[in-house]
Design a protein around this motif. Structure first.
Motif, short mmCIF file in Angstrom:
data_model
loop_
_atom_site.label_atom_id
_atom_site.label_comp_id
_atom_site.label_asym_id
_atom_site.label_seq_id
_atom_site.Cartn_x
_atom_site.Cartn_y
_atom_site.Cartn_z
N UNK A 1 1.16 -1.67 0.05
CA UNK A 1 -0.17 -0.20 0.06
C UNK A 1 0.81 1.46 -0.13
N UNK A 2 -0.07 2.38 -0.10
CA UNK A 2 0.80 3.91 -0.15
C UNK A 2 0.92 3.69 1.34
N UNK B 1 2.05 -1.74 -9.80
CA UNK B 1 2.67 0.00 -8.90
C UNK B 1 1.32 1.12 -8.32
N UNK B 2 0.55 0.93 -8.89
CA UNK B 2 -0.57 2.00 -8.19
C UNK B 2 -1.14 1.28 -7.53
N UNK B 3 -2.34 2.48 -6.74
CA UNK B 3 -3.30 2.15 -5.72
C UNK B 3 -4.60 2.76 -5.57
N UNK B 4 -5.42 1.75 -5.99
CA UNK B 4 -6.72 2.92 -5.63
C UNK B 4 -6.90 4.20 -5.25
N UNK B 5 -6.01 4.85 -4.60
CA UNK B 5 -6.40 5.88 -3.84
C UNK B 5 -5.56 7.10 -4.40
N UNK B 6 -4.58 6.13 -5.26
CA UNK B 6 -3.18 6.98 -6.07
C UNK B 6 -2.97 6.13 -7.07
N UNK B 7 -3.57 6.98 -7.90
CA UNK B 7 -3.02 6.89 -9.98
C UNK B 7 -2.06 7.63 -10.60
N UNK C 1 3.87 6.79 -12.67
CA UNK C 1 3.35 6.37 -14.72
C UNK C 1 4.37 5.53 -14.63
N UNK C 2 5.56 5.77 -14.77
CA UNK C 2 6.37 5.29 -14.49
C UNK C 2 7.45 4.62 -13.75
N UNK C 3 8.03 3.80 -13.57
CA UNK C 3 8.22 2.51 -12.13
C UNK C 3 9.74 2.45 -13.25
N UNK C 4 10.37 2.32 -11.90
CA UNK C 4 12.44 2.50 -12.03
C UNK C 4 12.83 1.27 -11.46
N UNK D 1 0.59 -0.36 -16.21
CA UNK D 1 -0.48 -1.29 -16.89
C UNK D 1 0.54 -2.83 -16.98
N UNK D 2 1.83 -2.80 -16.15
CA UNK D 2 2.87 -3.85 -16.09
C UNK D 2 2.56 -5.02 -14.78
N UNK D 3 2.28 -6.07 -14.76
CA UNK D 3 2.11 -6.72 -13.58
C UNK D 3 3.67 -6.68 -13.60
N UNK D 4 3.98 -6.93 -12.08
CA UNK D 4 5.33 -7.98 -12.06
C UNK D 4 5.73 -8.45 -11.01
N UNK D 5 7.40 -9.69 -11.22
CA UNK D 5 7.18 -9.71 -9.82
C UNK D 5 8.71 -10.10 -9.31
N UNK D 6 9.02 -9.95 -7.88
CA UNK D 6 10.55 -10.41 -8.04
C UNK D 6 10.87 -11.93 -7.29
#
Length: 212
Positions: A63-64, A134-140, A143-146, A189-194
């Motif tokens: 969460x945020x 990498x986005x939340x329901x209460x905060x969109x 835009x870019x994850x690094x 857009x892109x789901x991901x995992x470690x």
């Protein structure tokens, strides 16, 4: 026409940034293996490890920052938020390069990136981060994850800790956390995992470029 506009704006084309933009447009992510120099990676890694040994890191949460929940079954990394306003000389190396990229994206792609947030991250042996967005329901605003990898030059692929990006066509991109490698992708857009770290510790700086 494009070159004339750039000349009027006192603008010089950066081929590395242009490749990042092309990748994002084509496949929504970009892998850059020479974004930082070896010396810069060494300095950032040394700074991360010093702070980690001083017990400045905290267990990551889901969460945020206004709605955090620690959940070991989903993620197991330890993080330390980076404050650009209070950054030391080593951290300024990182922020200067990120700011240059942001300026370029805003001038060429009109992305409207106004904010950013980054943290050091350590994944000890046995930890992972399950598939997520990498986005939340209460905060969109993200835009870019690094992700910038700070592992040492002796890092082995058998150590695990791969980043897996799940593409919209159902295929997967497996990315090893090699030192100096930077991965940039669409946060919304892109789901991901470690994947699980099997040996050593996985070191990185992770963060997001955000709109208003």
């Amino acid at each position: 026409m494009k070159e004339e506009l750039f000349e009027q704006l006192d603008f010089s084309v950066n081929q590395q940034y242009e490749q990042i933009i092309e990748d994002l447009l084509e496949k929504q992510y970009s892998i850059v293996d020479d974004f930082f120099q070896t010396e810069e990676i060494d300095r950032l890694r040394t700074s991360l490890l010093a702070k980690y040994e001083e017990d400045q890191f905290k267990k990551s949460a889901i969460g945020n920052r206004t709605n955090e929940l620690i959940e070991k079954a989903i993620r197991g990394d330890f993080i330390l938020w980076m404050n650009e306003a209070e950054a030391g000389e080593t951290e300024k190396i990182f922020f200067n390069k990120i700011n240059n990229l942001v300026d370029y994206l805003n001038r060429t792609c009109f992305m409207g990136i106004l904010h950013k947030e980054f943290h050091y991250a350590v994944y000890p042996k046995g930890t992972f981060y399950k598939r997520h967005l990498d986005t939340f329901q209460n905060d969109s605003r993200r835009k870019l994850s690094i992700v910038s990898y700070l592992n040492d030059e002796n890092w082995l692929k058998t150590n695990g800790g791969e980043l897996v990006i799940y593409k919209e066509d159902g295929s997967e991109e497996v990315i090893y956390p090699l030192p100096g490698r930077v991965v940039i992708f669409e946060s919304q857009i892109l789901e991901h995992e470690v994947k699980e770290v099997k040996n050593s510790e996985r070191l990185s700086i992770t963060g997001w470029l955000k709109t208003r």
